[in-house]
Enzyme design. Structure first.
Site, PDB file in Angstrom:
ATOM      1  N   GLU A 179       0.827  -1.215   0.000  1.00  0.00           N
ATOM      2  CA  GLU A 179       0.000   0.000   0.000  1.00  0.00           C
ATOM      3  C   GLU A 179       0.861   1.264   0.000  1.00  0.00           C
ATOM      4  O   GLU A 179       0.937   1.994   0.984  1.00  0.00           O
ATOM      5  CB  GLU A 179      -0.965  -0.046   1.183  1.00  0.00           C
ATOM      6  CG  GLU A 179      -1.932  -1.220   1.055  1.00  0.00           C
ATOM      7  CD  GLU A 179      -2.900  -1.341   2.219  1.00  0.00           C
ATOM      8  OE1 GLU A 179      -3.051  -0.371   2.972  1.00  0.00           O
ATOM      9  OE2 GLU A 179      -3.493  -2.420   2.385  1.00  0.00           O
ATOM     10  N   HIS A 381     -17.391 -10.312   7.464  1.00  0.00           N
ATOM     11  CA  HIS A 381     -16.090  -9.684   7.621  1.00  0.00           C
ATOM     12  C   HIS A 381     -15.308 -10.367   8.730  1.00  0.00           C
ATOM     13  O   HIS A 381     -15.823 -10.581   9.824  1.00  0.00           O
ATOM     14  CB  HIS A 381     -16.236  -8.193   7.938  1.00  0.00           C
ATOM     15  CG  HIS A 381     -14.924  -7.477   8.029  1.00  0.00           C
ATOM     16  ND1 HIS A 381     -14.486  -6.865   9.182  1.00  0.00           N
ATOM     17  CD2 HIS A 381     -13.950  -7.304   7.116  1.00  0.00           C
ATOM     18  CE1 HIS A 381     -13.290  -6.322   8.959  1.00  0.00           C
ATOM     19  NE2 HIS A 381     -12.955  -6.575   7.713  1.00  0.00           N
ATOM     20  N   HIS A 382     -14.066 -10.741   8.425  1.00  0.00           N
ATOM     21  CA  HIS A 382     -13.149 -11.318   9.405  1.00  0.00           C
ATOM     22  C   HIS A 382     -11.857 -10.511   9.404  1.00  0.00           C
ATOM     23  O   HIS A 382     -11.078 -10.597   8.453  1.00  0.00           O
ATOM     24  CB  HIS A 382     -12.812 -12.775   9.057  1.00  0.00           C
ATOM     25  CG  HIS A 382     -13.939 -13.734   9.246  1.00  0.00           C
ATOM     26  ND1 HIS A 382     -13.998 -14.953   8.583  1.00  0.00           N
ATOM     27  CD2 HIS A 382     -15.050 -13.673  10.012  1.00  0.00           C
ATOM     28  CE1 HIS A 382     -15.087 -15.598   8.952  1.00  0.00           C
ATOM     29  NE2 HIS A 382     -15.751 -14.840   9.811  1.00  0.00           N
ATOM     30  N   GLU A 486      -9.714   3.991   0.924  1.00  0.00           N
ATOM     31  CA  GLU A 486      -9.650   4.444   2.320  1.00  0.00           C
ATOM     32  C   GLU A 486      -8.529   5.436   2.570  1.00  0.00           C
ATOM     33  O   GLU A 486      -8.612   6.266   3.471  1.00  0.00           O
ATOM     34  CB  GLU A 486      -9.535   3.260   3.282  1.00  0.00           C
ATOM     35  CG  GLU A 486      -8.196   2.559   3.277  1.00  0.00           C
ATOM     36  CD  GLU A 486      -8.251   1.243   2.540  1.00  0.00           C
ATOM     37  OE1 GLU A 486      -7.547   0.314   2.977  1.00  0.00           O
ATOM     38  OE2 GLU A 486      -8.980   1.135   1.542  1.00  0.00           O
TER      39      GLU A 486
END
Length: 682
Positions: A179, A381-382, A486
């Protein structure tokens, strides 16, 4: 056949070469003859790639070293060659296109050495019209039996005149995994880089180095040890060993995609073609589609993942999102922060996450039933926070719970610094591993195969890079693996305008990305260029749905922001996520890109065009349309005075009738875009 120092292979099935020849070169070309690979044994095994009779990759070493066995490489010569051809078409259950052509020539070269142990190995080359793939195949033999530890892979990718070649790359072996903002430099300035690693030669030829079918092996990064020589640099285990394997092993494919221009890279299927066919007999339960979610509110600070007064994942809030999804045609609602473990510093909570215990204000049964009654599924979601042993210990129960409540997709997360994945070994000792090492390659794949048993698809965030395994495991439906949306909420800095114009030529060559487009409130932190916000126009946010491919696309913003701009929201409602065909039309790396895609099992086409910080006009020939049909072009484009910093919302929405002979000129604002639906009229 007369044996000479150079052997050109044309129609030979298998040739045993005499050991008396001092140095030999064997060659194989692509079906169209434009790419030629020459394999040589002078001074050890090496290869070279020519494109249109010019060097694309100059002489580069092959081989590997082991902790205990003798190395494979120097001193080895070509002993045997086998050639074959393949021209077939296979079907993708979902993807950028339904039918994929696999047309290649193959050459298997056996290298041997005059010694008693570890004395032979094979390299299998496949040459396509758009590049090559090669892998090592090491059979069981004296000195290479039982457990084997690889300590170095000698593979090189040598680039002529690196100071004149331009590269687009992100650093490898760093804290932030994949990222990073992309660097644009000459090749000579590259240190250690992740793949796909894309560069342009001085001649204008574009090349991208990556790998395919990464299974039970360490991820490959590239280390420039000498100017222009990029060496395979495998990500190590915590004990320094690169790969732990057993006798008779195969490596992933090393891939080199080659094109005369940037656009050609975007139309390549090499990565998929080098993976094995699907291991899932039934894929009917894998469902591409669009979703909304309880997600963006946490990133901009309106909600929290943890429990409390501003908790996002509540029963009432989830039902509200499901009502919105049902009304506007979305398939699912992602809910993050529903399970115990998010309170306080969740980055450090990996050991306490509980994947079957909801917070008191989240009734998983009630929300699931509410959604299913409206045709909307809960998306699970995990988040592991990098504590993968804790996750593995619960994964069966966690997937069983989701299956019970009709969940078909799960987003998994591995938020942890690079090199800080927590593995508890068989002796109870904590080890720290890399996201792209061999251990995690196995853990990610384990989550996918376990999910398949429950008819669940996986969208991996903080993943290991994509290497085309979605062909073999079609329920591995998407990944992150780059800077996504994000970062525009809190990143320092946010993604720059050129970011979305670089991704198609780099990260997206590997496979689908869950970028999460569609932010409509572009000024939640204020406009201008000094705040964290999407550095795009509104039209560019729409274009992302076509340009950045994913079979699951999120409408990432809050419902109220879509309700405030229903005219623009219509495009998100209309755009599909599964395609019959995809064609890159135009583009230059980091500058602009234009894609056209046809909906799966339908007549409509969609176009997305976007640019970097420079305003420009792009011309789009509509010859991809059916010549026998007329279309209504529903165009969403930047307005005359639009620009991303202070006037990102100005957008023109217009309709015009077109056909395949027409040409459209699309004016793009700074960091702007255009999105078009071509609706078939007859």
């Amino acid at each position: 056949m007369t044996i000479k120092n150079r052997i050109l292979l044309m129609g030979l099935a298998s040739v045993l070469l005499p050991a008396t020849v001092v140095a030999k070169t064997v060659e194989i070309s692509s079906p169209d003859g434009e790419i030629t690979v020459a394999i040589n044994d002078d001074n050890g095994p090496s290869y070279q790639i020519n494109f249109n009779n010019q060097p694309a990759i100059t002489s580069s070493k092959l081989g590997m070293r082991f902790k205990k066995a003798q190395a494979l490489g120097e001193g080895f010569s070509i002993k045997n060659v086998q050639q074959s051809q393949s021209n077939s078409t296979w079907q993708l259950p979902w993807g950028e296109r339904e039918h994929v052509v696999d047309h290649h020539n193959e050459l298997v070269v056996t290298f041997s050495a005059e010694r008693k142990t570890a004395n032979h190995f094979k390299v299998r080359f496949r040459v396509f019209n758009d590049g090559i793939g090669f892998r090592y195949e090491v059979p069981k033999q004296a000195g290479l039996a039982g457990n084997i530890e690889i300590i170095d892979e000698l593979t090189e990718f040598a680039i002529k005149q690196p100071e004149k070649a331009t590269a687009w790359w992100i650093p490898a072996r760093g804290w932030n995994r994949y990222e990073y903002v992309y660097n644009t430099t000459d090749v000579e300035s590259v240190d250690r880089a992740h793949t796909p690693f894309t560069f342009k030669l001085d001649s204008g030829v574009h090349i991208s180095i990556h790998e395919a079918a990464l299974v039970d092996y360490a991820g490959m990064t590239l280390d420039q040890q000498r100017p222009g020589v990029l060496k395979a640099d495998l990500t190590p285990w915590s004990d320094g060993i690169l790969v732990k394997t057993t006798a008779n092993f195969k490596t992933p494919w090393r891939t080199v995609q080659i094109s005369k221009d940037a656009v050609g890279l975007l139309n390549s299927d090499i990565i998929l073609n080098l993976n094995e066919p699907s291991k899932l007999e039934d894929t009917s339960w894998i469902e591409p589609g669009k979703y909304v979610g309880i997600w963006w509110g946490m990133h901009i600070g309106e909600n929290t993942w943890g429990s409390g007064a501003t908790h996002g994942a509540t029963t009432s809030e989830t039902k509200r999102y499901m009502d919105f999804a049902a009304e506007y045609g979305f398939d699912g609602v992602l809910v993050e922060g529903w399970n115990h473990g998010w309170d306080d510093d969740w980055y450090a909570n990996g050991d306490i996450f509980n994947f079957t215990k909801p917070y008191d204000d989240f009734d998983i049964k009630a929300v699931s039933e509410h959604g299913l009654a409206k045709g909307v599924r809960l998306i699970g979601h995990h988040e592991t926070s990098g504590s993968v042993t804790n996750y593995r210990n619960q994964i069966e129960d966690a997937f069983a719970l989701y299956e019970k409540h009709g969940v078909r997709q799960v987003k998994t997360g591995y938020v942890a610094d690079g090199g800080n994945i927590k593995r508890v070994d068989e002796n109870g000792i904590t080890r720290k591993e890399w996201h792209d090492g061999q251990f995690m390659a196995g853990e990610y794949l384990h989550s996918v195969t376990e999910a398949a048993k429950h008819k669940i698809s996986i969208n991996t965030h903080e993943p290991i890079k994509d290497t085309g395994l979605r062909r073999t495991y079609p329920n591995w439906i998407a990944r992150e693996g780059a800077r996504g949306q994000e970062f525009n909420a809190w990143g320092t800095p946010p993604n720059p305008p050129e970011h979305a114009a670089i991704l198609p030529f780099t990260r997206m060559l590997a496979g689908p990305m869950d970028f999460t487009p569609g932010i409509f409130d572009l000024g939640f932190n204020g406009l201008g260029d000094k705040s964290n916000r999407p550095q795009t126009t509104l039209a560019k946010q729409l274009a992302l749905y076509v340009v950045l491919y994913s079979p699951i696309q999120m409408a990432a913003d809050l419902p109220r922001n879509y309700l405030a701009k229903m005219d623009a929201f219509q495009f998100i409602r209309d755009v599909p996520t599964d395609w019959q065909e995809s064609k890159a039309i135009a583009g230059e790396v980091g500058d602009y890109v234009v894609f056209a895609r046809q909906e799966r099992n339908g007549d409509d086409w969609f176009v997305g065009a976007l640019t970097d910080e420079a305003a420009r006009s792009v011309t789009v020939k509509l010859d991809f349309l059916d010549a026998n049909k007329r279309y209504q072009a529903q165009i969403y484009r930047d307005g005359k005075n639009a620009e991303w910093k202070n006037n990102p919302y100005e957008m023109i929405i217009e309709n015009k009738e077109v056909n395949a002979k027409d040409v459209l000129t699309l004016p793009l604002a700074t960091s702007g875009g255009a999105a078009i639906r071509f609706k078939a009229l007859n």
